[in-house]
Enzyme design. Structure first.
Site, PDB file in Angstrom:
ATOM      1  N   SER A 103      31.824  32.313  52.651  1.00 54.79           N
ATOM      2  CA  SER A 103      32.852  33.221  52.148  1.00 54.79           C
ATOM      3  C   SER A 103      34.222  32.946  52.776  1.00 54.79           C
ATOM      4  O   SER A 103      34.794  31.895  52.587  1.00 54.79           O
ATOM      5  CB  SER A 103      32.396  34.662  52.389  1.00 54.79           C
ATOM      6  OG  SER A 103      33.200  35.575  51.714  1.00 54.79           O
ATOM      7  N   ASP A 242      39.302  34.446  48.245  1.00 49.18           N
ATOM      8  CA  ASP A 242      38.737  33.855  49.450  1.00 49.18           C
ATOM      9  C   ASP A 242      37.949  32.607  49.065  1.00 49.18           C
ATOM     10  O   ASP A 242      37.947  32.179  47.909  1.00 49.18           O
ATOM     11  CB  ASP A 242      37.878  34.860  50.219  1.00 49.18           C
ATOM     12  CG  ASP A 242      36.590  35.221  49.511  1.00 49.18           C
ATOM     13  OD1 ASP A 242      36.534  35.093  48.280  1.00 49.18           O
ATOM     14  OD2 ASP A 242      35.626  35.636  50.188  1.00 49.18           O
ATOM     15  N   ASP A 244      34.897  31.707  48.508  1.00 48.49           N
ATOM     16  CA  ASP A 244      33.905  31.684  47.427  1.00 48.49           C
ATOM     17  C   ASP A 244      34.300  32.579  46.265  1.00 48.49           C
ATOM     18  O   ASP A 244      33.510  32.797  45.339  1.00 48.49           O
ATOM     19  CB  ASP A 244      32.511  32.047  47.938  1.00 48.49           C
ATOM     20  CG  ASP A 244      32.383  33.487  48.404  1.00 48.49           C
ATOM     21  OD1 ASP A 244      33.417  34.092  48.760  1.00 48.49           O
ATOM     22  OD2 ASP A 244      31.262  34.012  48.424  1.00 48.49           O
ATOM     23  N   ASP A 246      34.756  35.745  45.759  1.00 47.73           N
ATOM     24  CA  ASP A 246      34.164  37.041  45.434  1.00 47.73           C
ATOM     25  C   ASP A 246      35.014  38.201  45.950  1.00 47.73           C
ATOM     26  O   ASP A 246      34.644  39.359  45.788  1.00 47.73           O
ATOM     27  CB  ASP A 246      32.722  37.152  45.938  1.00 47.73           C
ATOM     28  CG  ASP A 246      32.596  37.124  47.449  1.00 47.73           C
ATOM     29  OD1 ASP A 246      33.604  36.851  48.141  1.00 47.73           O
ATOM     30  OD2 ASP A 246      31.471  37.365  47.952  1.00 47.73           O
TER      31      ASP A 246
END
EC number: 5.4.2.10
Length: 447
Positions: A103, A242, A244, A246
């Site tokens: 992440s 960010d 990833d 999400d």
């Protein structure tokens, strides 16, 4: 059954160090494969996505080996956002989805997240069962039943087409100049392409991943880069994702940042006006600002709080039948559209409000006055349990007594890093600083 390996968002750690080693990824893949093949049937399928970290290659190959060893057929998506894995797991009728990502963490960290066949992250109970399998002997498939691996070339394109369907059909982004910061991460191709296809003039930032620059001075945890681009290019708005994709932060035309609380306030109020907010309830974590709660209450809406972690937000949403939730950190979960936080879809919902109302971003990102909030982190060794120390417990109780009726205190362990997070809210900023620093000092003394 308790979990030791899994945290609040899958398994996470420093690459090439336990538990983020090739050996552990292989065994974890085999354990997950065995868990999802308990019915003994055939034609089991798993999709694997990843972000742009260098260690993703290693973990992808190891997971593939472990999964195929138990008879799972592996479909490799390559770099795609985490929400794309949730979407494609369900769309491609897979038994399991895997996302390789840490992440918002630096490149030297990585993680492994699992999604069930419904596209939602696995429950604590399912993760505990996989851990139990991992600790024993994992039965391999017979030679004739070993799985195959195949690369899916159009996974990102499928996700992009789906994302565009979440934007109101009658609207376009013509005339809007949008900075999109992809954090040199998983959405570095998908996000700019979606915005351009919807008509925006796109100024891409953080779209040159090299394996080690993910989240490096860019993205939702370093919004200064996007803010500078917004001002320099005279953009109408900035969207900062960010690694990833999400989570998201929104920046107005002046480069001022709106966090997840402000975005959720905007969407909750809008959806409530349209009769779309299920149960008149927004689900958020204990970290969300008290100002958000007051904003909702003034409109006859309710805030339901959960433990920190978007998985717990989603679980509460599913239990209560609610369709909007998220975290102050920028996870915005809209179960009408997605099974997990989706920074790109949340950004599009904000842009839709700009297009619909013709208001500048600065008018849409300031929905309530925040109560002063202070968060400090204290790192501790793995062999320490600072929150169990009597002096720490006494100092926390003292702060709670002093803030009673004026604010609140929240002390917790991070689910992804060896940190104690010390947070408090209070209208009296001097008192707020005094109590947070007092608790931090007590924790530091204990560790």
């Amino acid at each position: 059954m308790s979990r030791k390996l899994f945290g609040t968002d899958g398994v996470r750690g420093r690459a090439n160090t336990y538990p983020m080693t090739a050996e552990m990824a292989l065994r974890l893949g085999a354990a997950a494969g065995r868990y999802f093949r308990r019915d003994g049937g055939s034609a089991h399928r798993v999709v694997i996505g990843k972000d742009t970290r260098l260690s993703g290659y290693m973990l992808e190959n190891a997971l593939t080996a472990g999964l195929t060893s138990t008879g799972m057929n592996v479909l490799l998506l390559g770099p795609v956002p985490t929400p794309a894995v949730g979407f494609l797991t369900r769309s491609m009728r897979a038994d399991l989805g895997v996302m390789i990502s840490a992440s918002h963490n630096p490149h030297h960290d990585n993680g492994i997240k699992f999604f069930g066949p419904d596209g939602f992250k696995l429950s604590d109970e399912a993760e505990a069962e996989i851990e139990a399998i991992l600790e024993g002997e994992i039965a391999p498939a017979q030679p004739q039943n070993i799985g195959r691996a195949k690369r899916i070339e159009d996974g990102r394109g499928r996700y992009q087409e789906f994302v565009k369907t979440t934007f109101p059909a009658g609207l376009r982004l013509d005339g809007l100049k949008v900075v999109i910061d992809c954090a040199n991460g998983a959405a570095y191709k998908a996000a700019p392409e979606v915005l351009w296809e919807l008509g925006a003039e796109v100024i891409p930032v953080g779209v040159s991943p090299n394996g080690t620059n993910i989240n490096d001075r860019c993205g939702s945890t370093h919004t200064q880069t996007a803010a500078e681009a917004v001002v320099a290019h005279g953009a109408h708005v900035g969207i900062s994702l960010d690694g990833d994709a999400d989570r998201v932060m929104i920046l107005d035309q002046n480069g001022q940042v709106a966090d997840g609380d402000q975005i959720m306030a905007l969407l909750a109020a809008r959806w409530a006006e349209e009769g779309r907010l299920n149960g008149g309830t927004l689900v958020a974590t204990v970290m969300s600002n008290l100002g958000l709660e007051r904003f909702l209450s003034a409109r006859g809406l309710r805030l339901e709080r959960t433990a920190v972690g978007d998985r717990y937000v989603v679980e509460a949403m599913r239990r209560g039948g609610f369709n909007l939730g998220g975290e102050q950190s920028g996870h915005i979960v809209m179960t009408d559209f997605a099974t997990t936080g989706d920074g790109l879809i949340a950004g599009l919902q904000f842009l839709a409000e700009m297009a619909r109302t013709e208001k500048p971003a600065s008018e849409l990102v300031r929905n309530f006055e925040t109560v002063p909030q202070l968060l400090k982190n204290v790192r501790y060794g793995a062999d320490k349990q600072p929150l169990s120390v009597d002096s720490v417990k006494a100092r926390i109780a003292e702060a709670e007594a002093r803030l009673n009726g004026l604010g609140r205190v929240l002390i917790r362990k991070s689910g992804t890093e060896p940190l104690i997070r010390v947070m408090a809210e209070c209208e009296d900023e001097a008192l707020l600083l005094q109590e947070v620093e007092g608790i931090v000092a007590a924790v530091e003394a204990a560790v």
